[in-house]
Motif scaffolding. Structure first.
Motif, PDB file in Angstrom:
ATOM      1  N   HIS A   1      52.197  14.875  18.434  1.00  0.00           N
ATOM      2  CA  HIS A   1      50.723  15.861  18.669  1.00  0.00           C
ATOM      3  C   HIS A   1      50.620  16.178  20.154  1.00  0.00           C
ATOM      4  O   HIS A   1      50.252  17.210  20.550  1.00  0.00           O
ATOM      5  N   ASN A   2      51.013  15.153  21.147  1.00  0.00           N
ATOM      6  CA  ASN A   2      50.926  15.739  22.530  1.00  0.00           C
ATOM      7  C   ASN A   2      51.910  16.920  22.662  1.00  0.00           C
ATOM      8  O   ASN A   2      51.538  17.648  23.460  1.00  0.00           O
ATOM      9  N   ARG A   3      53.194  16.814  22.197  1.00  0.00           N
ATOM     10  CA  ARG A   3      53.940  17.981  22.332  1.00  0.00           C
ATOM     11  C   ARG A   3      53.374  19.280  21.836  1.00  0.00           C
ATOM     12  O   ARG A   3      53.582  20.290  22.426  1.00  0.00           O
ATOM     13  N   ASN A   4      53.069  19.336  20.649  1.00  0.00           N
ATOM     14  CA  ASN A   4      52.633  20.381  19.819  1.00  0.00           C
ATOM     15  C   ASN A   4      51.274  20.908  20.790  1.00  0.00           C
ATOM     16  O   ASN A   4      51.037  22.188  20.886  1.00  0.00           O
ATOM     17  N   ALA A   5      50.490  20.093  21.037  1.00  0.00           N
ATOM     18  CA  ALA A   5      49.132  20.690  21.937  1.00  0.00           C
ATOM     19  C   ALA A   5      49.601  21.311  23.224  1.00  0.00           C
ATOM     20  O   ALA A   5      49.040  22.499  23.521  1.00  0.00           O
ATOM     21  N   LEU A   6      50.680  20.690  23.817  1.00  0.00           N
ATOM     22  CA  LEU A   6      51.103  21.551  24.752  1.00  0.00           C
ATOM     23  C   LEU A   6      51.877  23.010  24.823  1.00  0.00           C
ATOM     24  O   LEU A   6      51.530  23.773  25.354  1.00  0.00           O
ATOM     25  N   LEU A   7      52.694  22.820  23.841  1.00  0.00           N
ATOM     26  CA  LEU A   7      53.229  24.276  23.313  1.00  0.00           C
ATOM     27  C   LEU A   7      52.321  25.007  22.826  1.00  0.00           C
ATOM     28  O   LEU A   7      52.553  26.162  23.044  1.00  0.00           O
ATOM     29  N   CYS A   8      51.277  24.650  22.079  1.00  0.00           N
ATOM     30  CA  CYS A   8      50.362  25.617  21.479  1.00  0.00           C
ATOM     31  C   CYS A   8      49.310  26.274  22.647  1.00  0.00           C
ATOM     32  O   CYS A   8      49.119  27.246  22.716  1.00  0.00           O
ATOM     33  N   LEU A   9      49.093  25.104  23.782  1.00  0.00           N
ATOM     34  CA  LEU A   9      48.556  25.592  24.766  1.00  0.00           C
ATOM     35  C   LEU A   9      49.097  26.582  25.654  1.00  0.00           C
ATOM     36  O   LEU A   9      48.944  27.884  26.080  1.00  0.00           O
ATOM     37  N   LEU A  10      50.340  26.512  26.075  1.00  0.00           N
ATOM     38  CA  LEU A  10      51.266  27.444  26.497  1.00  0.00           C
ATOM     39  C   LEU A  10      51.275  28.922  25.626  1.00  0.00           C
ATOM     40  O   LEU A  10      51.139  29.873  26.415  1.00  0.00           O
ATOM     41  N   ALA A  11      51.585  28.852  24.583  1.00  0.00           N
ATOM     42  CA  ALA A  11      51.624  30.313  23.489  1.00  0.00           C
ATOM     43  C   ALA A  11      50.244  30.702  23.908  1.00  0.00           C
ATOM     44  O   ALA A  11      49.995  31.939  24.013  1.00  0.00           O
ATOM     45  N   VAL A  12      49.024  30.000  23.660  1.00  0.00           N
ATOM     46  CA  VAL A  12      47.679  30.511  23.751  1.00  0.00           C
ATOM     47  C   VAL A  12      47.355  31.172  25.016  1.00  0.00           C
ATOM     48  O   VAL A  12      46.841  32.489  25.201  1.00  0.00           O
ATOM     49  N   THR A  13      47.914  30.548  26.221  1.00  0.00           N
ATOM     50  CA  THR A  13      47.510  31.154  27.550  1.00  0.00           C
ATOM     51  C   THR A  13      48.461  32.352  27.591  1.00  0.00           C
ATOM     52  O   THR A  13      48.115  33.353  28.404  1.00  0.00           O
ATOM     53  N   VAL A  14      49.893  32.278  27.451  1.00  0.00           N
ATOM     54  CA  VAL A  14      50.511  33.712  27.412  1.00  0.00           C
ATOM     55  C   VAL A  14      50.088  34.701  26.719  1.00  0.00           C
ATOM     56  O   VAL A  14      49.752  35.905  27.250  1.00  0.00           O
ATOM     57  N   CYS A  15      49.693  34.674  25.377  1.00  0.00           N
ATOM     58  CA  CYS A  15      49.118  35.619  24.619  1.00  0.00           C
ATOM     59  C   CYS A  15      47.613  35.991  25.025  1.00  0.00           C
ATOM     60  O   CYS A  15      47.454  37.260  25.143  1.00  0.00           O
ATOM     61  N   PHE A  16      46.921  34.997  25.626  1.00  0.00           N
ATOM     62  CA  PHE A  16      45.750  35.379  26.023  1.00  0.00           C
ATOM     63  C   PHE A  16      45.703  36.313  27.434  1.00  0.00           C
ATOM     64  O   PHE A  16      45.051  37.210  27.462  1.00  0.00           O
ATOM     65  N   GLY A  17      46.543  36.179  28.340  1.00  0.00           N
ATOM     66  CA  GLY A  17      46.797  36.737  29.374  1.00  0.00           C
ATOM     67  C   GLY A  17      47.347  38.252  29.259  1.00  0.00           C
ATOM     68  O   GLY A  17      46.727  39.050  29.750  1.00  0.00           O
ATOM     69  N   GLY A  18      47.974  38.403  28.387  1.00  0.00           N
ATOM     70  CA  GLY A  18      48.690  39.598  27.867  1.00  0.00           C
ATOM     71  C   GLY A  18      47.624  40.548  27.183  1.00  0.00           C
ATOM     72  O   GLY A  18      47.447  41.575  27.508  1.00  0.00           O
ATOM     73  N   ALA A  19      46.938  39.909  26.357  1.00  0.00           N
ATOM     74  CA  ALA A  19      45.722  40.568  25.587  1.00  0.00           C
ATOM     75  C   ALA A  19      44.555  41.012  26.665  1.00  0.00           C
ATOM     76  O   ALA A  19      43.952  42.047  26.518  1.00  0.00           O
ATOM     77  N   ALA A  20      44.346  40.135  27.408  1.00  0.00           N
ATOM     78  CA  ALA A  20      43.148  40.422  28.515  1.00  0.00           C
ATOM     79  C   ALA A  20      43.665  41.587  29.217  1.00  0.00           C
ATOM     80  O   ALA A  20      42.782  42.607  29.407  1.00  0.00           O
ATOM     81  N   GLU A  21      44.938  41.646  29.766  1.00  0.00           N
ATOM     82  CA  GLU A  21      45.404  42.446  30.486  1.00  0.00           C
ATOM     83  C   GLU A  21      45.470  43.809  29.813  1.00  0.00           C
ATOM     84  O   GLU A  21      45.157  45.199  30.359  1.00  0.00           O
ATOM     85  N   ALA A  22      45.655  43.953  28.775  1.00  0.00           N
ATOM     86  CA  ALA A  22      45.951  45.200  27.680  1.00  0.00           C
ATOM     87  C   ALA A  22      44.660  45.707  27.513  1.00  0.00           C
ATOM     88  O   ALA A  22      44.320  46.904  27.816  1.00  0.00           O
ATOM     89  N   LEU A  23      43.485  44.870  27.321  1.00  0.00           N
ATOM     90  CA  LEU A  23      42.205  45.331  27.099  1.00  0.00           C
ATOM     91  C   LEU A  23      41.588  46.067  28.218  1.00  0.00           C
ATOM     92  O   LEU A  23      40.877  47.025  28.168  1.00  0.00           O
ATOM     93  N   LEU A  24      41.603  45.331  29.539  1.00  0.00           N
ATOM     94  CA  LEU A  24      41.195  45.737  30.643  1.00  0.00           C
ATOM     95  C   LEU A  24      41.754  47.322  31.049  1.00  0.00           C
ATOM     96  O   LEU A  24      41.202  48.050  31.587  1.00  0.00           O
ATOM     97  N   SER A  25      43.157  47.438  30.465  1.00  0.00           N
ATOM     98  CA  SER A  25      43.725  48.695  30.838  1.00  0.00           C
ATOM     99  C   SER A  25      43.414  49.798  29.987  1.00  0.00           C
ATOM    100  O   SER A  25      43.340  50.924  30.287  1.00  0.00           O
TER     101      SER A  25
END
Length: 260
Positions: free
Chosen positions: A84-108
């Motif tokens: 559970h701890n490992r999956n939560a960390l990996l999921c947070l990493l994936a969400v952060t990367v996707c969130f950053g890319g999506a936010a930058e794309a929307l702003l541009s």
């Protein structure tokens, strides 16, 4: 070139973004987490990121991820809790990367404010990753099931349903469910009079209680992504209606019949 940063504004932005990322991660991981723990994780992440900026080490931002994940989702690593701890960390990493890319794309691409872009990016990431999660779970729970009876063999496509807790009321043996029209091919004509059957009571949400015929087969081979299992003399209930109208599912597998 230099950037002028207001620490209070930067800290607030990091805290709010942390709340969003941890909330999306919690929903995707199906983790029951209080808002206090989410706020604590976001607060520690914001403190960590602000300190890194003050120390002129913004490139060490990933350090704040395990801090936030531990504060929000940590469980005592006994038995399988470490997964559970490992999956939560990996999921947070994936969400952060996707969130950053999506936010930058929307702003541009769109004339949006930073707040609107972050909110929309969070919704997009949640929707996409939830859809991917469903596909992954569907693939992991799919099973190819080979049933043997009196020297005859039948191959079915089934799915593992952890909510299927159906058991035979007298012996307590686990019961998987299959479409009667499919198993008739294996059982042959007049099998009810030749070998008999037991009655298994069942209850489904929105429907009245009922009974299904239960038959003991010689052997059942279950093949899934997680592995294979051979079940001797499995008890299978015959359902007189289709199990699914959207998927090619001929059998609902009991958890005790699935590979461990």
């Amino acid at each position: 070139m230099y950037y002028e940063i207001y620490i209070d504004q930067f800290f607030t932005e990091q805290f709010l973004i942390g709340i969003i990322l941890l909330a999306v991660t919690g929903m995707l991981c199906q983790a029951v987490v209080s808002w206090k723990r989410l706020a604590a994780g976001a607060l520690l992440s914001a403190v960590c990121m602000t300190a890194l900026v003050c120390l002129r080490r913004p490139g060490l931002y990933p350090v704040s991820l395990p801090v936030a994940a531990a504060a929000a989702f940590w469980r005592c690593p006994i038995k399988n809790e470490w997964r559970h701890n490992r999956n939560a960390l990996l999921c947070l990493l994936a969400v952060t990367v996707c969130f950053g890319g999506a936010a930058e794309a929307l702003l541009s691409l769109l004339p949006l404010s930073a707040t609107a872009a972050c909110a929309l990016a969070a919704l997009l990431v949640y929707g996409v990753m939830r859809s991917l999660g469903r596909q992954i779970r569907k693939s992991e729970n799919a099973a190819v099931i080979t049933i043997q009876k009196d020297g005859r063999t039948l191959v079915l496509h089934g799915i593992l349903d952890t909510g299927n807790q159906l058991t035979e009321p007298v012996t307590g043996h686990p019961v998987s469910i299959a479409e009667a029209s499919v198993l008739d091919e294996l059982l042959g004509k007049g099998w009810e009079e030749q070998q008999g059957f037991c009655l298994i009571p069942y209850h489904t949400v929105g429907e009245s209680d009922g009974w299904m015929r239960g038959v003991v087969f010689d052997e059942m081979h279950v093949a899934m992504r997680r592995g294979k299992r051979i079940v001797q003399r499995p008890l299978i209930a015959l359902c007189d209606r289709k199990l699914s109208y959207k998927e090619d599912c001929q059998m609902i597998l009991h958890p005790e019949h699935a590979p461990s």
